[in-house]
Design a protein around this motif. Structure first.
Motif, PDB file in Angstrom:
ATOM      1  N   VAL A  63       0.814  -1.218   0.000  1.00  0.00           N
ATOM      2  CA  VAL A  63       0.000   0.000   0.000  1.00  0.00           C
ATOM      3  C   VAL A  63       0.848   1.268   0.000  1.00  0.00           C
ATOM      4  N   LYS A  64       2.153   1.121   0.064  1.00  0.00           N
ATOM      5  CA  LYS A  64       3.026   2.303   0.075  1.00  0.00           C
ATOM      6  C   LYS A  64       2.801   3.133  -1.181  1.00  0.00           C
ATOM      7  N   GLY A  65       2.688   4.422  -0.992  1.00  0.00           N
ATOM      8  CA  GLY A  65       2.448   5.316  -2.110  1.00  0.00           C
ATOM      9  C   GLY A  65       0.976   5.456  -2.481  1.00  0.00           C
ATOM     10  N   ARG A  66       0.131   4.595  -1.917  1.00  0.00           N
ATOM     11  CA  ARG A  66      -1.306   4.660  -2.219  1.00  0.00           C
ATOM     12  C   ARG A  66      -2.139   5.015  -0.997  1.00  0.00           C
ATOM     13  N   PHE A  67      -1.713   4.574   0.171  1.00  0.00           N
ATOM     14  CA  PHE A  67      -2.450   4.819   1.405  1.00  0.00           C
ATOM     15  C   PHE A  67      -1.684   5.814   2.262  1.00  0.00           C
ATOM     16  N   THR A  68      -2.426   6.632   2.981  1.00  0.00           N
ATOM     17  CA  THR A  68      -1.826   7.590   3.900  1.00  0.00           C
ATOM     18  C   THR A  68      -2.592   7.572   5.214  1.00  0.00           C
ATOM     19  N   VAL A  69      -1.868   7.355   6.301  1.00  0.00           N
ATOM     20  CA  VAL A  69      -2.489   7.361   7.626  1.00  0.00           C
ATOM     21  C   VAL A  69      -2.175   8.700   8.290  1.00  0.00           C
ATOM     22  N   SER A  70      -3.163   9.222   8.998  1.00  0.00           N
ATOM     23  CA  SER A  70      -2.989  10.492   9.697  1.00  0.00           C
ATOM     24  C   SER A  70      -3.880  10.495  10.933  1.00  0.00           C
ATOM     25  N   GLN A  71      -3.662  11.441  11.800  1.00  0.00           N
ATOM     26  CA  GLN A  71      -4.486  11.512  13.005  1.00  0.00           C
ATOM     27  C   GLN A  71      -4.767  12.965  13.365  1.00  0.00           C
ATOM     28  N   ASP A  72      -5.911  13.154  13.973  1.00  0.00           N
ATOM     29  CA  ASP A  72      -6.324  14.457  14.470  1.00  0.00           C
ATOM     30  C   ASP A  72      -6.686  14.258  15.937  1.00  0.00           C
ATOM     31  N   ASN A  73      -5.752  14.550  16.822  1.00  0.00           N
ATOM     32  CA  ASN A  73      -5.982  14.285  18.241  1.00  0.00           C
ATOM     33  C   ASN A  73      -7.120  15.126  18.802  1.00  0.00           C
ATOM     34  N   ALA A  74      -7.323  16.313  18.256  1.00  0.00           N
ATOM     35  CA  ALA A  74      -8.416  17.165  18.733  1.00  0.00           C
ATOM     36  C   ALA A  74      -9.769  16.513  18.470  1.00  0.00           C
ATOM     37  N   LYS A  75      -9.833  15.716  17.401  1.00  0.00           N
ATOM     38  CA  LYS A  75     -11.076  15.018  17.051  1.00  0.00           C
ATOM     39  C   LYS A  75     -11.050  13.559  17.482  1.00  0.00           C
ATOM     40  N   ASN A  76      -9.967  13.142  18.152  1.00  0.00           N
ATOM     41  CA  ASN A  76      -9.836  11.748  18.579  1.00  0.00           C
ATOM     42  C   ASN A  76     -10.015  10.783  17.409  1.00  0.00           C
ATOM     43  N   THR A  77      -9.495  11.132  16.266  1.00  0.00           N
ATOM     44  CA  THR A  77      -9.751  10.365  15.045  1.00  0.00           C
ATOM     45  C   THR A  77      -8.469  10.087  14.278  1.00  0.00           C
ATOM     46  N   VAL A  78      -8.379   8.869  13.780  1.00  0.00           N
ATOM     47  CA  VAL A  78      -7.308   8.460  12.882  1.00  0.00           C
ATOM     48  C   VAL A  78      -7.922   8.188  11.514  1.00  0.00           C
ATOM     49  N   TYR A  79      -7.235   8.578  10.470  1.00  0.00           N
ATOM     50  CA  TYR A  79      -7.743   8.412   9.112  1.00  0.00           C
ATOM     51  C   TYR A  79      -6.831   7.491   8.310  1.00  0.00           C
ATOM     52  N   LEU A  80      -7.423   6.804   7.357  1.00  0.00           N
ATOM     53  CA  LEU A  80      -6.657   6.050   6.371  1.00  0.00           C
ATOM     54  C   LEU A  80      -7.170   6.465   4.998  1.00  0.00           C
ATOM     55  N   GLN A  81      -6.419   7.323   4.343  1.00  0.00           N
ATOM     56  CA  GLN A  81      -6.768   7.746   3.000  1.00  0.00           C
ATOM     57  C   GLN A  81      -6.237   6.710   2.019  1.00  0.00           C
ATOM     58  N   MET A  82      -7.135   6.141   1.241  1.00  0.00           N
ATOM     59  CA  MET A  82      -6.766   5.076   0.312  1.00  0.00           C
ATOM     60  C   MET A  82      -7.042   5.537  -1.112  1.00  0.00           C
ATOM     61  N   THR A  83      -6.021   5.481  -1.945  1.00  0.00           N
ATOM     62  CA  THR A  83      -6.170   5.878  -3.334  1.00  0.00           C
ATOM     63  C   THR A  83      -5.725   4.741  -4.247  1.00  0.00           C
ATOM     64  N   THR A  84      -6.029   4.884  -5.521  1.00  0.00           N
ATOM     65  CA  THR A  84      -5.665   3.871  -6.521  1.00  0.00           C
ATOM     66  C   THR A  84      -6.007   2.477  -6.014  1.00  0.00           C
ATOM     67  N   LEU A  85      -7.199   2.310  -5.528  1.00  0.00           N
ATOM     68  CA  LEU A  85      -7.620   1.030  -4.977  1.00  0.00           C
ATOM     69  C   LEU A  85      -7.720  -0.026  -6.068  1.00  0.00           C
ATOM     70  N   ASN A  86      -7.402  -1.247  -5.698  1.00  0.00           N
ATOM     71  CA  ASN A  86      -7.530  -2.372  -6.621  1.00  0.00           C
ATOM     72  C   ASN A  86      -8.279  -3.508  -5.932  1.00  0.00           C
ATOM     73  N   PRO A  87      -8.729  -4.486  -6.685  1.00  0.00           N
ATOM     74  CA  PRO A  87      -9.534  -5.562  -6.083  1.00  0.00           C
ATOM     75  C   PRO A  87      -8.831  -6.285  -4.929  1.00  0.00           C
ATOM     76  N   GLU A  88      -7.508  -6.312  -4.944  1.00  0.00           N
ATOM     77  CA  GLU A  88      -6.779  -6.971  -3.864  1.00  0.00           C
ATOM     78  C   GLU A  88      -6.882  -6.213  -2.540  1.00  0.00           C
ATOM     79  N   ASP A  89      -7.383  -4.996  -2.590  1.00  0.00           N
ATOM     80  CA  ASP A  89      -7.594  -4.224  -1.359  1.00  0.00           C
ATOM     81  C   ASP A  89      -8.941  -4.535  -0.713  1.00  0.00           C
TER      82      ASP A  89
END
Length: 122
Positions: A63-89
């Motif tokens: 997933v390197k180069g396609r997924f990005t993990v980030s967090q917003d502590n003020a919102k108590n939330t972690v995100y996983l942005q996923m791009t260029t998805l393929n069926p194996e995902d």
């Protein structure tokens, strides 16, 4: 004990994008890190990505180069942005709060969310 709650899954075509959210009050700023895992039908849990309290990130090679993990502590939330998805995902994606004594890896244990389904098909 409160658990993380995932959202944002859905069905997309190959090449599409999704952003998963994991709301985890009390965990994002107090855990030893937050992890994303996935499990496809018939497969074992697969670690996908991690974000440490200091913001350091790690990814599985597929997933390197396609997924990005980030967090917003003020919102108590972690995100996983996923791009260029393929069926194996295609999988159920789980958020896990890594708990325990942070400097002692042998003490770590995960507090799991219920998961959110991601389906990539044409």
């Amino acid at each position: 004990q409160a658990k993380p709650v995932e959202s944002g899954g859905g069905s997309v075509h190959p090449g599409g994008s999704l952003r998963l959210s994991c709301t985890a009050p009390g965990f994002t700023s107090n855990s030893c890190g937050m992890d994303w895992y996935r499990q496809a039908v018939g497969n074992k849990h697969e670690w996908v990505s991690s974000i440490a309290p200091d913001g350091d990130t790690m990814y599985i090679d597929s997933v390197k180069g396609r997924f990005t993990v980030s967090q917003d502590n003020a919102k108590n939330t972690v995100y996983l942005q996923m791009t260029t998805l393929n069926p194996e995902d295609t999988a159920m994606y789980y958020c896990a709060a890594r708990s325990g004594t942070c400097y002692l890896a042998s003490s770590w244990y995960n507090i799991w969310g219920q998961g959110t389904q991601v389906t990539v098909s044409s």
